[in-house]
Design an enzyme around this catalytic site. Structure first.
Site, PDB file in Angstrom:
ATOM      1  N   SER A  14      39.318  40.914  47.052  1.00  0.00           N
ATOM      2  CA  SER A  14      38.153  40.679  46.210  1.00  0.00           C
ATOM      3  C   SER A  14      36.882  40.970  47.019  1.00  0.00           C
ATOM      4  O   SER A  14      36.696  42.087  47.487  1.00  0.00           O
ATOM      5  CB  SER A  14      38.185  39.249  45.656  1.00  0.00           C
ATOM      6  OG  SER A  14      37.237  39.079  44.633  1.00  0.00           O
ATOM      7  N   GLN A  15      36.013  39.987  47.230  1.00  0.00           N
ATOM      8  CA  GLN A  15      34.865  40.196  48.110  1.00  0.00           C
ATOM      9  C   GLN A  15      35.320  40.728  49.462  1.00  0.00           C
ATOM     10  O   GLN A  15      34.733  41.656  50.031  1.00  0.00           O
ATOM     11  CB  GLN A  15      34.117  38.883  48.313  1.00  0.00           C
ATOM     12  CG  GLN A  15      33.060  38.908  49.423  1.00  0.00           C
ATOM     13  CD  GLN A  15      32.480  37.533  49.684  1.00  0.00           C
ATOM     14  OE1 GLN A  15      31.365  37.230  49.267  1.00  0.00           O
ATOM     15  NE2 GLN A  15      33.228  36.680  50.365  1.00  0.00           N
ATOM     16  N   TYR A  41      35.117  35.661  47.535  1.00  0.00           N
ATOM     17  CA  TYR A  41      33.906  34.927  47.187  1.00  0.00           C
ATOM     18  C   TYR A  41      34.242  33.454  46.960  1.00  0.00           C
ATOM     19  O   TYR A  41      35.269  33.124  46.364  1.00  0.00           O
ATOM     20  CB  TYR A  41      33.295  35.533  45.930  1.00  0.00           C
ATOM     21  CG  TYR A  41      31.825  35.242  45.723  1.00  0.00           C
ATOM     22  CD1 TYR A  41      30.882  35.625  46.670  1.00  0.00           C
ATOM     23  CD2 TYR A  41      31.378  34.625  44.564  1.00  0.00           C
ATOM     24  CE1 TYR A  41      29.524  35.391  46.474  1.00  0.00           C
ATOM     25  CE2 TYR A  41      30.021  34.394  44.343  1.00  0.00           C
ATOM     26  CZ  TYR A  41      29.099  34.767  45.302  1.00  0.00           C
ATOM     27  OH  TYR A  41      27.756  34.537  45.099  1.00  0.00           O
ATOM     28  N   ASP A  56      42.728  42.280  35.368  1.00  0.00           N
ATOM     29  CA  ASP A  56      41.756  41.589  36.212  1.00  0.00           C
ATOM     30  C   ASP A  56      40.389  41.559  35.530  1.00  0.00           C
ATOM     31  O   ASP A  56      39.785  42.606  35.296  1.00  0.00           O
ATOM     32  CB  ASP A  56      41.660  42.317  37.553  1.00  0.00           C
ATOM     33  CG  ASP A  56      40.889  41.534  38.607  1.00  0.00           C
ATOM     34  OD1 ASP A  56      40.106  40.638  38.244  1.00  0.00           O
ATOM     35  OD2 ASP A  56      41.083  41.829  39.802  1.00  0.00           O
ATOM     36  N   HIS A  94      43.438  38.432  38.548  1.00  0.00           N
ATOM     37  CA  HIS A  94      42.771  38.660  39.829  1.00  0.00           C
ATOM     38  C   HIS A  94      43.664  38.172  40.972  1.00  0.00           C
ATOM     39  O   HIS A  94      43.344  37.212  41.678  1.00  0.00           O
ATOM     40  CB  HIS A  94      41.421  37.946  39.828  1.00  0.00           C
ATOM     41  CG  HIS A  94      40.509  38.373  40.940  1.00  0.00           C
ATOM     42  ND1 HIS A  94      40.167  39.685  41.170  1.00  0.00           N
ATOM     43  CD2 HIS A  94      39.860  37.641  41.900  1.00  0.00           C
ATOM     44  CE1 HIS A  94      39.356  39.757  42.202  1.00  0.00           C
ATOM     45  NE2 HIS A  94      39.156  38.531  42.671  1.00  0.00           N
TER      46      HIS A  94
END
Length: 320
Positions: A186-187, A96, A271, A300
């Site tokens: 992530s995304q 993201y 995270d 993260h």
């Protein structure tokens, strides 16, 4: 038992109820059928590279709608494998706020013998815009666009864009369409998982610290993109059930049975964005061949020899 070992054991036994809607299957059947009927209207144009050892192409194609999705298609100039087969290919989705970046950043994958197709997620920080219609106000960011209904939502659009990227890669003459890995963090990890679940093209999935898992937990706890959905509901609390219903269509905890190819997942126990509970809630339900890499002290991010772990997993499954 140490605290870390106890924490991991608790997560390995973590279970969360699914939130599937009755029309989940119908929704995706209609979505995929509509997407397949649209032409890609793709273009592939050679670009200059900083390296004499890579071929670089700028690619555009159309996914969910008429938005031109931009990507880099990068090939090693080492020649194709013997026997007439094409190269294995990695289709990459970014996190993201990110973008596809620059082609040179994928050099390590070329050295490992892979072709790479890396795309922008619409509307974020790359070259790709967003022509998705907006019928309701949203909070800051991108993911709350269309959040009140799954059809026409931002999540539906980026999922279809991701699936069409795999279709584009599989059609390239240099690529072995039977060896395509979808990958991201992530995304991007969430998009890799949902693409692996909804497309029959990927041969495996590599999802680092992925989102789009156990999203009802995430909207309450996450400090990442789902905080935008939380802010949306904070301003319009009467919309909570509509928002949760929309998210459920894109939640891998509900689509997990559709993912049947080998899947590599990483998780970081500290995270605050893609919390370990969300990832384990999905992973513990996954019946496909799988491997998890746990980073007890990371936020993260992954670390160490993570690329080596990814490639080792991918090669092992390619040889089976």
């Amino acid at each position: 038992m140490s605290f870390v070992a106890k924490r991991i054991a608790e997560l390995e036994n973590y279970s969360a109820p699914q939130t599937s809607q009755e029309d989940l299957g119908e929704f995706w059947e209609e979505t995929l059928k509509t997407a397949a009927a649209r032409p890609l209207n793709d273009r592939r144009e050679a670009q200059e590279s900083l390296s004499d050892h890579m071929e670089v192409y700028k690619v555009t194609y159309e996914g969910y709608d008429d938005t031109p999705i931009h990507g880099w298609y990068v090939l090693p100039k080492f020649g194709l494998p013997e026997g007439g087969k094409g190269l294995p290919c990695v289709v990459m989705y970014h996190g993201y706020h990110g973008s596809k970046g620059n082609p040179e950043q994928y050099a390590a994958w070329l050295l490992m013998g892979y072709a790479v197709f890396a795309i922008d997620v619409r509307g974020q920080s790359g070259d790709t815009g967003n022509l998705l219609a907006q019928h309701h106000g949203k909070t800051s960011g991108w993911m709350t666009q269309g959040l009140l209904h799954p059809k026409g939502s931002y999540y539906q659009a980026i999922t279809v864009d991701a699936i069409r990227a795999v279709e584009w890669a599989a059609a390239q003459p240099e690529v072995d369409a039977s060896r395509i890995t979808v990958m991201g963090g992530s995304q991007g990890g969430g998009l890799a998982l949902i693409t692996g679940a909804l497309s029959d093209i990927p041969s495996q999935v590599v999802a680092d610290i992925p989102n789009m898992c156990h999203m009802d937990y995430g909207i309450y706890h996450s400090q990442g993109s789902l905080i935008e959905a939380a802010s949306f509901v904070s301003r319009q609390p009467e919309r909570l059930e509509e928002v949760l219903r929309t998210l459920s269509y894109f939640d891998m905890i509900n689509l997990v049975r559709r993912l049947t190819v080998p899947t590599f997942v990483s998780v970081s126990l500290k995270d605050p964005i893609c919390m370990p509970e969300t990832i384990f809630a999905f992973y513990n339900r996954l019946d496909a061949p799988k491997q998890m890499q746990i980073y007890p002290f990371n936020g993260h991010a992954t670390s160490g020899d993570h690329l080596r772990k990814q490639v080792t997993f991918m090669r092992k499954n390619d040889q089976q």
